[in-house]
Design a protein around this motif. Structure first.
Motif, PDB file in Angstrom:
ATOM      1  N   ASP A  19       0.643  -1.304   0.392  1.00 11.36           N
ATOM      2  CA  ASP A  19       0.149   0.433  -0.023  1.00 11.36           C
ATOM      3  C   ASP A  19       1.315   0.934   0.221  1.00 11.36           C
ATOM      4  O   ASP A  19       0.185   2.498  -0.689  1.00 11.36           O
ATOM      5  CB  ASP A  19      -0.764   0.020   1.226  1.00 11.36           C
ATOM      6  CG  ASP A  19      -2.392  -1.019   1.077  1.00 11.36           C
ATOM      7  OD1 ASP A  19      -2.199  -1.878  -0.660  1.00 11.36           O
ATOM      8  OD2 ASP A  19      -2.937  -1.515   2.354  1.00 11.36           O
ATOM      9  N   GLU A  20       1.384   1.003   0.678  1.00  9.24           N
ATOM     10  CA  GLU A  20       2.323   2.555   0.985  1.00  9.24           C
ATOM     11  C   GLU A  20       3.317   2.707  -0.923  1.00  9.24           C
ATOM     12  O   GLU A  20       3.495   3.718  -0.435  1.00  9.24           O
ATOM     13  CB  GLU A  20       4.095   1.963   1.555  1.00  9.24           C
ATOM     14  CG  GLU A  20       4.823   3.038   2.094  1.00  9.24           C
ATOM     15  CD  GLU A  20       4.590   4.397   1.991  1.00  9.24           C
ATOM     16  OE1 GLU A  20       5.449   5.583   1.778  1.00  9.24           O
ATOM     17  OE2 GLU A  20       3.549   5.030   2.878  1.00  9.24           O
ATOM     18  N   LEU A  21       3.942   1.960  -1.480  1.00  7.89           N
ATOM     19  CA  LEU A  21       4.498   1.722  -2.997  1.00  7.89           C
ATOM     20  C   LEU A  21       3.692   2.509  -3.501  1.00  7.89           C
ATOM     21  O   LEU A  21       3.468   2.698  -4.842  1.00  7.89           O
ATOM     22  CB  LEU A  21       4.037   0.089  -3.144  1.00  7.89           C
ATOM     23  CG  LEU A  21       5.355   0.344  -4.463  1.00  7.89           C
ATOM     24  CD1 LEU A  21       6.900   1.234  -4.424  1.00  7.89           C
ATOM     25  CD2 LEU A  21       6.072  -0.779  -5.033  1.00  7.89           C
ATOM     26  N   ASP A  59      15.157   4.314  -3.175  1.00 13.04           N
ATOM     27  CA  ASP A  59      14.334   5.358  -1.818  1.00 13.04           C
ATOM     28  C   ASP A  59      13.488   4.339  -1.339  1.00 13.04           C
ATOM     29  O   ASP A  59      13.758   4.784   0.124  1.00 13.04           O
ATOM     30  CB  ASP A  59      13.649   6.992  -2.649  1.00 13.04           C
ATOM     31  CG  ASP A  59      14.586   7.790  -2.745  1.00 13.04           C
ATOM     32  OD1 ASP A  59      16.023   7.286  -2.941  1.00 13.04           O
ATOM     33  OD2 ASP A  59      14.103   8.775  -3.353  1.00 13.04           O
ATOM     34  N   PHE A  60      12.742   3.401  -1.802  1.00 11.61           N
ATOM     35  CA  PHE A  60      12.175   2.240  -0.867  1.00 11.61           C
ATOM     36  C   PHE A  60      12.825   1.403  -0.657  1.00 11.61           C
ATOM     37  O   PHE A  60      11.637   0.447   0.404  1.00 11.61           O
ATOM     38  CB  PHE A  60      10.509   2.126  -2.170  1.00 11.61           C
ATOM     39  CG  PHE A  60       9.283   1.345  -1.720  1.00 11.61           C
ATOM     40  CD1 PHE A  60       8.876   1.730  -0.766  1.00 11.61           C
ATOM     41  CD2 PHE A  60      10.159  -0.506  -2.319  1.00 11.61           C
ATOM     42  CE1 PHE A  60       7.509   0.751  -0.045  1.00 11.61           C
ATOM     43  CE2 PHE A  60       8.731  -1.297  -1.799  1.00 11.61           C
ATOM     44  CZ  PHE A  60       7.496  -0.186  -0.731  1.00 11.61           C
ATOM     45  N   ALA A  64      14.804  -4.896  -0.472  1.00 13.49           N
ATOM     46  CA  ALA A  64      14.801  -5.700   0.694  1.00 13.49           C
ATOM     47  C   ALA A  64      13.641  -6.818   0.492  1.00 13.49           C
ATOM     48  O   ALA A  64      13.679  -7.184   1.636  1.00 13.49           O
ATOM     49  CB  ALA A  64      15.254  -4.641   1.618  1.00 13.49           C
ATOM     50  N   GLU A  65      12.652  -6.271   0.071  1.00 15.19           N
ATOM     51  CA  GLU A  65      12.084  -7.505  -0.258  1.00 15.19           C
ATOM     52  C   GLU A  65      12.659  -8.692  -0.451  1.00 15.19           C
ATOM     53  O   GLU A  65      11.932  -9.750  -0.432  1.00 15.19           O
ATOM     54  CB  GLU A  65      11.007  -6.924  -1.100  1.00 15.19           C
ATOM     55  CG  GLU A  65      10.191  -5.495  -0.480  1.00 15.19           C
ATOM     56  CD  GLU A  65       9.075  -5.208   0.286  1.00 15.19           C
ATOM     57  OE1 GLU A  65       8.931  -6.109   0.710  1.00 15.19           O
ATOM     58  OE2 GLU A  65       9.244  -5.144   0.966  1.00 15.19           O
ATOM     59  N   PHE A  66      13.407  -8.847  -1.400  1.00 17.50           N
ATOM     60  CA  PHE A  66      14.138 -10.187  -2.051  1.00 17.50           C
ATOM     61  C   PHE A  66      15.006 -10.948  -0.854  1.00 17.50           C
ATOM     62  O   PHE A  66      15.070 -11.805  -1.200  1.00 17.50           O
ATOM     63  CB  PHE A  66      14.581 -10.021  -3.221  1.00 17.50           C
ATOM     64  CG  PHE A  66      14.010  -9.110  -4.309  1.00 17.50           C
ATOM     65  CD1 PHE A  66      12.607  -9.092  -4.711  1.00 17.50           C
ATOM     66  CD2 PHE A  66      14.663  -7.654  -4.866  1.00 17.50           C
ATOM     67  CE1 PHE A  66      12.104  -8.369  -5.438  1.00 17.50           C
ATOM     68  CE2 PHE A  66      13.790  -7.093  -6.293  1.00 17.50           C
ATOM     69  CZ  PHE A  66      12.725  -7.481  -5.525  1.00 17.50           C
ATOM     70  N   VAL A  67      15.599 -10.242   0.216  1.00 17.17           N
ATOM     71  CA  VAL A  67      16.180 -10.673   1.286  1.00 17.17           C
ATOM     72  C   VAL A  67      15.050 -10.991   2.197  1.00 17.17           C
ATOM     73  O   VAL A  67      15.262  -9.881   3.119  1.00 17.17           O
ATOM     74  CB  VAL A  67      17.420  -9.534   1.644  1.00 17.17           C
ATOM     75  CG1 VAL A  67      18.754 -10.113   2.881  1.00 17.17           C
ATOM     76  CG2 VAL A  67      18.085  -8.826   0.403  1.00 17.17           C
ATOM     77  N   LEU A 127      20.605  -4.971  -0.141  1.00 14.45           N
ATOM     78  CA  LEU A 127      20.529  -4.259   0.475  1.00 14.45           C
ATOM     79  C   LEU A 127      21.197  -2.718   0.762  1.00 14.45           C
ATOM     80  O   LEU A 127      20.324  -1.802   0.516  1.00 14.45           O
ATOM     81  CB  LEU A 127      20.697  -4.684   1.831  1.00 14.45           C
ATOM     82  CG  LEU A 127      20.068  -6.192   2.568  1.00 14.45           C
ATOM     83  CD1 LEU A 127      20.446  -6.292   3.745  1.00 14.45           C
ATOM     84  CD2 LEU A 127      18.603  -5.065   2.495  1.00 14.45           C
ATOM     85  N   ARG A 128      22.136  -2.335  -0.342  1.00 15.64           N
ATOM     86  CA  ARG A 128      22.403  -1.808  -1.043  1.00 15.64           C
ATOM     87  C   ARG A 128      22.104  -0.561  -2.131  1.00 15.64           C
ATOM     88  O   ARG A 128      23.013  -0.482  -2.448  1.00 15.64           O
ATOM     89  CB  ARG A 128      24.302  -1.227  -0.688  1.00 15.64           C
ATOM     90  CG  ARG A 128      24.862  -2.506  -1.858  1.00 15.64           C
ATOM     91  CD  ARG A 128      26.523  -2.084  -1.685  1.00 15.64           C
ATOM     92  NE  ARG A 128      27.597  -3.017  -2.659  1.00 15.64           N
ATOM     93  CZ  ARG A 128      27.500  -3.801  -1.716  1.00 15.64           C
ATOM     94  NH1 ARG A 128      28.164  -4.962  -0.577  1.00 15.64           N
ATOM     95  NH2 ARG A 128      28.760  -4.478  -2.734  1.00 15.64           N
ATOM     96  N   ASN A 129      20.957  -1.992  -3.142  1.00 16.12           N
ATOM     97  CA  ASN A 129      20.355  -1.508  -4.064  1.00 16.12           C
ATOM     98  C   ASN A 129      21.244  -1.818  -4.759  1.00 16.12           C
ATOM     99  O   ASN A 129      21.556  -1.078  -6.020  1.00 16.12           O
ATOM    100  CB  ASN A 129      20.320   0.605  -4.374  1.00 16.12           C
ATOM    101  CG  ASN A 129      19.043   0.581  -3.595  1.00 16.12           C
ATOM    102  OD1 ASN A 129      18.119  -0.083  -3.203  1.00 16.12           O
ATOM    103  ND2 ASN A 129      19.026   1.449  -3.116  1.00 16.12           N
ATOM    104  N   GLY A 130      22.417  -3.270  -5.109  1.00 21.41           N
ATOM    105  CA  GLY A 130      22.814  -3.408  -5.821  1.00 21.41           C
ATOM    106  C   GLY A 130      22.340  -4.725  -7.157  1.00 21.41           C
ATOM    107  O   GLY A 130      20.720  -4.234  -6.919  1.00 21.41           O
ATOM    108  N   ARG A 131      22.644  -4.375  -7.852  1.00 19.01           N
ATOM    109  CA  ARG A 131      21.404  -5.550  -9.084  1.00 19.01           C
ATOM    110  C   ARG A 131      22.609  -6.939  -9.529  1.00 19.01           C
ATOM    111  O   ARG A 131      23.708  -7.153  -8.990  1.00 19.01           O
ATOM    112  CB  ARG A 131      22.320  -4.971 -10.155  1.00 19.01           C
ATOM    113  CG  ARG A 131      20.667  -3.292 -10.206  1.00 19.01           C
ATOM    114  CD  ARG A 131      20.876  -3.146 -11.718  1.00 19.01           C
ATOM    115  NE  ARG A 131      20.200  -1.401 -11.946  1.00 19.01           N
ATOM    116  CZ  ARG A 131      20.147  -1.150 -11.498  1.00 19.01           C
ATOM    117  NH1 ARG A 131      21.880  -0.269 -11.063  1.00 19.01           N
ATOM    118  NH2 ARG A 131      19.807   0.264 -12.254  1.00 19.01           N
TER     119      ARG A 131
END
Length: 577
Positions: A19-21, A59-60, A64-67, A127-131
């Motif tokens: 919902d926040e997204l 920013d969202f 982290a949702e994948f970890v 978690l540091r927005n890597g790919r």
């Protein structure tokens, strides 16, 4: 549902994240919205990833949702992850694949078979927005992973990689990759391994990148390839044991086969919204287009397909938590059934859109992008045909073990039920004849009879029991060669019929176990009647519901359109329209 009331399925985490997204994405039709449809379409026209969308997801902290929670992330329930990713796919499918799903496809191999250090490394990177890129495919071999020519040979310090990988999402811009490679001679199942390659540890000159592959759909996704020349990786780079690569892939595919099509239902959701806005605002033959019988049949049919897809996806995704030993069957069925249904439903909506379906300007210009972006659903990552070959050899065993000692838990179907953490390490390559879902038909039939329930539902259950018995009988008579990829069309027809039974039973059980919830539409049999009728005819797109059922479905669609709620199973709160 109306106002700000949460859907029955909104767990605390899914509420706060999904919902926040949705709130952050805002109204897609607002031309002043920096992450609305207008800039999404502009990025698509230039075949670029949507930069402002990626910044928002950074920013969202989407990664982290994948970890898993134990490694500092937010992943405790795969159904919550699906809800978050549906929000992304609803807005821009290229973001869904190019930002999110690519790293998920890669990382689940590490959660499934990696050691603690590898999991810690992947978690820190995400978690540091890597790919992370999943480097499986080679053009010469497609989905035939056993034919992989890329090879790794042992050295004094680890391994040396040689070969090429092609059609890989984010291979150039990823920080790391999970690479499928040959580590032994021959074509046996133990001759391949997976290797985790941290590109920051690779000396210059050992990886040459190929030109980008251009695509019709998912234009912004960066598809590329790479050639590896004596590329050194450390000795601890192997994921799992040497020779375990194919098994790891088959186990991790269960996660992605179940979750990715479930996420992509967000594309049909947005396509349905665009279609409804179009037909409710257009006049034909002196009437509103949405009032024409054929138009109503098509849009309510697509709505029914969406509900079917999300109901069965819920079962397949939760099976990873609750029935990991049978998950190979349900995840393959989900990929095959859901991907096919989404493609067919969106194509039919295009016929209702008429000339609007290919327009690249105007209020509903997003439709043509959604239509194009959905096309890879059938063949991307793991093709639907590969899912059929996963199910087919299991049919013979299932026919010899028609019953299952395991009764599926209610939490497999109850939207508000708690779940244990996903059982990555318990996933098995084969269900070994266990199918609690199909076997629950007998118990379901008895329960409905005891309740003196809906006559139409009971009749469909009787038909499903007869269909399942015939499938098992025919599968039991198949010769061994008819249970492999060389089988004839009749064998694959049995797979199709078996999948339809699984999907129908999934819908029945989801309806049955949520009748006491707060969602009146989900509890009533209206949508179930439409779903079972559609599935009974092999998902025939020309079969329409009765006028009374169509009217009820269309009324529900208008309510959701007015209240800015999704057309999916949960009727999630959206913003704008």
């Amino acid at each position: 549902m109306s106002g700000e009331k949460l859907a029955v399925g909104d767990s605390p985490q899914s509420t706060s994240s999904a919902d926040e997204l949705e709130r952050l994405f805002g109204d897609p039709y607002d031309e002043g919205n920096p992450v609305g449809y207008a800039p999404v379409l502009e990025a698509d026209a230039h075949a670029e990833m949507f930069g402002d969308g990626e910044a928002l997801l950074d920013d969202f902290r989407l990664n982290a949702e994948f970890v898993p929670v134990e490694y500092g992330g937010l992943l405790s329930r795969l159904d919550d992850l699906v809800e978050v990713m549906r929000a992304v796919y609803r807005r821009d499918p290229s973001l869904g694949l190019g930002y999110g799903a690519s790293s998920l496809i890669s990382s689940v191999n590490v959660w499934t078979a990696g050691n603690h250090e590898q999991r810690r490394q992947v978690a820190d990177l995400l978690l540091r927005n890597g790919r992370i890129a999943a480097a499986y495919h080679e053009l010469a071999h497609g989905n035939d992973m056993a034919g992989t020519e890329m090879n790794a040979v042992p050295t004094a310090k680890g391994w040396s990689l040689n070969g090429r990988k092609e059609i890989v999402t984010n291979i150039r811009r990823a920080d790391a990759m999970v690479l499928f490679t040959r580590t032994g001679p021959g074509n046996g199942s133990r001759n391949h391994s997976q290797v985790f390659v941290d590109k920051s540890h690779v000396p210059a000159g050992h990886i040459d990148y190929l030109p980008r592959y251009r695509t019709v759909g998912m234009r912004g996704v960066q598809l590329g390839g790479a050639v590896f020349h004596d590329c050194p990786v450390e000795s601890g780079a192997l994921i799992g044991r040497q020779g375990q690569g194919l098994e790891t892939a088959m186990r991790s595919f269960q996660i992605t086969r179940a979750t990715l099509p479930a996420m992509m239902t967000g594309i049909l959701d947005s396509a349905l919204r665009a279609t409804m806005l179009h037909v409710m605002g257009r006049t034909l033959y002196g009437r509103r287009a949405g009032d024409l019988p054929h138009v109503r049949s098509v849009v309510t049919g697509a709505f029914t397909d969406l509900l079917i897809c999300e109901a069965f996806s819920l079962v397949a995704v939760r099976a990873i938590h609750l029935l990991p030993s049978a998950s190979s069957l349900y995840s393959a069925a989900a990929k095959y059934a859901v991907a096919g249904a989404l493609l067919r439903a969106t194509d039919r909506l295009a016929s209702v859109m008429g000339a609007e379906f290919f327009r690249r300007d105007g209020r509903q210009a997003i439709f043509q992008k959604l239509l194009r972006d959905l096309k890879p659903a059938g063949f991307g990552h793991a093709a639907r045909a590969a899912c059929q070959t996963t199910i087919l050899p299991q049919l013979g065993i299932l026919s010899r073990r028609p019953g299952s000692p395991t009764t599926p838990p209610a939490a497999l179907f109850r939207i508000d039920a708690d779940l244990p953490p996903p059982a990555f390490d318990a996933l098995a390559v084969s269900s070994r004849g266990r199918d609690p879902l199909a076997s629950s038909l007998d118990e379901l039939s008895d329960a409905l009879a005891g309740e003196g329930g809906d006559r139409v539902v009971s009749e469909h259950v009787a038909h499903l029991r007869a269909e399942l018995q015939e499938i098992r009988k025919k599968a039991g008579g198949l010769a061994p060669h008819e249970l492999t990829f060389t089988a004839d069309a009749d064998s694959y027809d049995l797979v199709e019929r078996y999948v339809n039974v699984l999907v129908a039973v999934g819908c029945l059980q989801v309806w049955r176990h949520n009748r006491g919830g707060d969602d009146g539409f989900l509890a009533e049999p209206l949508w179930l009647h439409a779903a079972l009728s559609r599935l009974r005819t092999g998902w025939n797109q020309h079969v329409v519901a009765s006028p009374s059922v169509e009217d009820g479905l269309f009324e529900q669609m208008l309510t959701r359109l007015t209240e800015n709620r999704s057309f999916g199973l949960l009727g999630r709160r959206l913003y704008g329209a």
